[in-house]
Design an enzyme around this catalytic site. Structure first.
Site, PDB file in Angstrom:
ATOM      1  N   CYS A 168       0.824  -1.211   0.000  1.00 40.45           N
ATOM      2  CA  CYS A 168       0.000   0.000   0.000  1.00 40.45           C
ATOM      3  C   CYS A 168       0.853   1.254   0.000  1.00 40.45           C
ATOM      4  O   CYS A 168       0.872   2.009  -0.958  1.00 40.45           O
ATOM      5  CB  CYS A 168      -0.884   0.014   1.224  1.00 40.45           C
TER       6      CYS A 168
HETATM    7  N1  SAJ Z   1       6.798   2.385   8.456  1.00 37.59           N
HETATM    8  C1  SAJ Z   1       7.877   3.153   8.878  1.00 37.59           C
HETATM    9  N2  SAJ Z   1       7.672   4.062   9.867  1.00 37.59           N
HETATM   10  C2  SAJ Z   1       6.437   4.231  10.447  1.00 37.59           C
HETATM   11  C3  SAJ Z   1       5.347   3.433   9.996  1.00 37.59           C
HETATM   12  C4  SAJ Z   1       5.561   2.518   8.998  1.00 37.59           C
HETATM   13  O1  SAJ Z   1       8.989   3.032   8.381  1.00 37.59           O
HETATM   14  O2  SAJ Z   1       6.316   5.059  11.354  1.00 37.59           O
HETATM   15  C5  SAJ Z   1       7.016   1.405   7.383  1.00 37.59           C
HETATM   16  C6  SAJ Z   1       6.708  -0.008   7.826  1.00 37.59           C
HETATM   17  O3  SAJ Z   1       7.852  -0.612   8.391  1.00 37.59           O
HETATM   18  C7  SAJ Z   1       6.301  -0.668   6.519  1.00 37.59           C
HETATM   19  C8  SAJ Z   1       5.660   0.464   5.729  1.00 37.59           C
HETATM   20  O4  SAJ Z   1       6.100   1.678   6.327  1.00 37.59           O
HETATM   21  O5  SAJ Z   1       7.433  -1.128   5.824  1.00 37.59           O
HETATM   22  C9  SAJ Z   1       4.125   0.419   5.746  1.00 37.59           C
HETATM   23  O6  SAJ Z   1       3.754   0.411   7.091  1.00 37.59           O
HETATM   24  P1  SAJ Z   1       2.179   0.379   7.531  1.00 37.59           P
HETATM   25  O7  SAJ Z   1       2.123   0.301   9.004  1.00 37.59           O
HETATM   26  O8  SAJ Z   1       1.455   1.457   6.863  1.00 37.59           O
HETATM   27  O9  SAJ Z   1       1.783  -1.062   7.022  1.00 37.59           O
HETATM   28  P2  SAJ Z   1       0.747  -1.629   5.951  1.00 37.59           P
HETATM   29  O10 SAJ Z   1       1.044  -1.099   4.613  1.00 37.59           O
HETATM   30  O11 SAJ Z   1       0.716  -3.101   6.138  1.00 37.59           O
HETATM   31  O12 SAJ Z   1      -0.693  -1.165   6.435  1.00 37.59           O
HETATM   32  C10 SAJ Z   1      -1.195  -0.016   5.998  1.00 37.59           C
HETATM   33  C11 SAJ Z   1      -2.192   0.373   7.065  1.00 37.59           C
HETATM   34  N3  SAJ Z   1      -1.407   0.734   8.241  1.00 37.59           N
HETATM   35  C12 SAJ Z   1      -1.802   1.546   9.212  1.00 37.59           C
HETATM   36  O13 SAJ Z   1      -2.755   2.274   9.088  1.00 37.59           O
HETATM   37  C13 SAJ Z   1      -1.035   1.496  10.495  1.00 37.59           C
HETATM   38  C14 SAJ Z   1      -3.022   1.385   6.449  1.00 37.59           C
HETATM   39  O14 SAJ Z   1      -2.219   2.427   5.972  1.00 37.59           O
HETATM   40  C15 SAJ Z   1      -3.831   0.776   5.355  1.00 37.59           C
HETATM   41  O15 SAJ Z   1      -5.078   0.413   5.923  1.00 37.59           O
HETATM   42  C16 SAJ Z   1      -3.194  -0.437   4.742  1.00 37.59           C
HETATM   43  O16 SAJ Z   1      -1.807  -0.213   4.717  1.00 37.59           O
HETATM   44  C17 SAJ Z   1      -3.772  -0.617   3.360  1.00 37.59           C
HETATM   45  O17 SAJ Z   1      -4.162  -1.730   3.069  1.00 37.59           O
HETATM   46  O18 SAJ Z   1      -3.859   0.362   2.625  1.00 37.59           O
END
Ligand code: SAJ
Length: 447
Positions: free
Chosen positions: A283
């Site tokens: 995502c």
């Molecule tokens: N990440 C960082 N720093 C942060 C947060 C995340 O480096 O502070 C990195 C993570 O390690 C990962 C990536 O970003 O590699 C994505 O992280 P994520 O927590 O957004 O994980 P996803 O993509 O599995 O889930 C997200 C959902 N996450 C949250 O809302 C916490 C949300 O954005 C969406 O509902 C989902 O993608 C989607 O399906 O769109």
């Protein structure tokens, strides 16, 4: 007095809503992955007959045997709805005509040039159009650019001659699945819904209300589509901001993690994000580029998205630089150095390594001649796009002592970080996973 004959829309709408409210409507879920399977199980649990459609026969066979393959789905719940006959799966898309409700949860990847690839949506739209009949609700959930529902799906369905909002109903409702999140699930994460017509919205809202506590109606599919890409763009940009701060703090010799911990104590006006080795998943690295692509059609350059992408994409290269410097402290070159990576999943406590920046780090190190192994309890093995097969090595004291540098790429909570610091020669920690480690910190380098 002649009774007003209800219009056909009311007929189809009334009949379909009645089936939805009695949970007798047959629900088709196209794409039974990390979004589709949880949705299919939730609908089956409340009694809907559900058919999962997927081109992957392995997934279809696993569902048919009641075998779970999505961590956020409860094994027993899946088995129960399969055994009681509520949930089945098929690769036969000609059965779409038997479904009263069809939910599309197929991937929306990017091409190599960061352009949207909505071919999955188009193929499913064509299959649905081939089976479209009065009384069906079609809901697109895949994350995509504003306009997809009305510019891509609607024309395919309208070509059948059936009238949207009267004969069939079309809506967009973004998936909001956070893989690994135990607190917010498909059931208690509020759902945004936008209908092509008001009647479409009513029918779609009625469907989602059967299993989701809060359903938020918005004025159009575009608003719902834009809401989703905005949510993920918000995350991508803020993650990029904190990554850029990490790059600057590296120059300033300031501990970025102390800064973030301190800033996070502010009770208002800030939201915590953490730097890392880059951004993975299906995502956050992808969705913002759907918006940037659409914006260009209107002569609009979404600079935040492009900049965020540049910074997040640069993080694996920064991690390589940190490792180079850690080896330099030992008087060792990166070439022929033995590097052990802890974690390849794109975030903690999940098994998904796709789009993971950790994989990019491994490749970058090997390009410089390093000998790289990884340990990830959630990912026993994986095969990269170029066919390279990698296997997780056991985390033993000998493996740790035999590595010139250990690099922490995923902060799985199951790892004993003190043991790693105790036995590693040098640790580059890109996730601050070792924050609770007290002894031996002098050989830990943080991002
Ligand atoms: N990440 C960082 N720093 C942060 C947060 C995340 O480096 O502070 C990195 C993570 O390690 C990962 C990536 O970003 O590699 C994505 O992280 P994520 O927590 O957004 O994980 P996803 O993509 O599995 O889930 C997200 C959902 N996450 C949250 O809302 C916490 C949300 O954005 C969406 O509902 C989902 O993608 C989607 O399906 O769109």
């Amino acid at each position: 007095m002649e009774l007003l004959k209800p219009s056909p829309a009311n007929d189809e709408r009334a009949d379909l809503v009645a089936k939805i409210e009695t949970h007798s409507a047959t629900v088709g879920v196209v794409g039974i992955g990390y979004v589709g399977l949880p949705l299919a199980v939730e609908k089956a649990k409340v009694g809907f007959p559900v058919v999962g459609f997927d081109r992957n026969p392995l997934r279809v066979n696993q569902v048919a045997q009641g075998l779970n393959y999505i961590r956020d789905v409860d094994d027993d719940e899946l088995a129960a709805v399969v055994y009681n006959g509520r949930l089945s799966a098929t690769t036969d898309f000609s059965r779409l005509g038997t479904c009263d409700v069809i939910v599309i949860c197929v991937p929306t990847p990017l091409t190599k040039n960061l352009d949207p690839d909505i071919s999955y949506i188009k193929h499913v739209g064509e299959a649905i159009a081939g089976q479209l009949r009065p009384g069906q609700l079609i809901c697109l959930e895949s994350t995509t650019y504003p306009g997809t529902t009305e510019e891509v799906l609607l024309p395919l369905l309208a070509a059948t001659g059936l009238v949207v909002g009267r004969d069939y109903f079309l809506a967009f409702s973004p998936e909001r699945v956070d893989p690994g999140n135990k607190r917010y699930t498909t059931r208690n994460t509020n759902k945004v819904v936008g209908g092509v017509t008001p009647v479409c919205l009513d029918v779609a809202a009625a469907f989602y209300q059967q299993t989701i506590f809060d359903v938020l109606r918005v004025s159009s599919p575009r608003v719902a589509e834009m809401t989703k890409v905005f949510e993920n763009t918000f995350r991508a940009v803020n993650i990029a901001l904190v990554n850029e701060m990490a790059l600057l703090c590296d120059r300033l010799k300031v501990n970025i993690w102390d800064v973030i911990d301190a800033a996070a104590t502010k009770p208002f006006g800030i939201m915590r994000f953490d730097p890392g080795p880059g951004v993975g998943g299906h995502c956050i690295p992808l969705d913002p580029f759907y918006l940037a692509w659409k914006a260009r059609e209107f002569d609009f350059h979404v600079r935040f998205i492009e900049l965020a992408g540049e910074i997040n994409i640069a993080m694996p290269y920064f991690v390589r630089d940190k490792i180079l410097r850690a080896l330099n402290e030992q008087g060792k070159p990166l070439k022929d150095a033995r590097i052990l990576a802890i974690g390849v999943a794109y975030k903690k406590d999940i098994e998904d390594w796709r789009e993971s920046p950790a994989v990019k780090v491994l490749d970058l190190l090997e390009r410089e001649g390093a000998r790289v192994d990884y340990h990830d309890p959630f990912v026993p093995s994986f095969q990269e796009d170029d066919g390279k097969l990698r296997h997780s090595v056991p985390l033993t004291k000998d493996v740790l002592k035999g590595s010139d540098c250990v690099v922490v790429l995923t902060d799985h909570t199951t790892i004993d970080w003190q043991t790693i610091v105790d036995h590693a020669v040098a640790v580059v920690d890109t996730r601050n996973a070792t924050r609770a480690v007290r002894d031996g910190r002098d050989n830990v380098v943080l991002l």
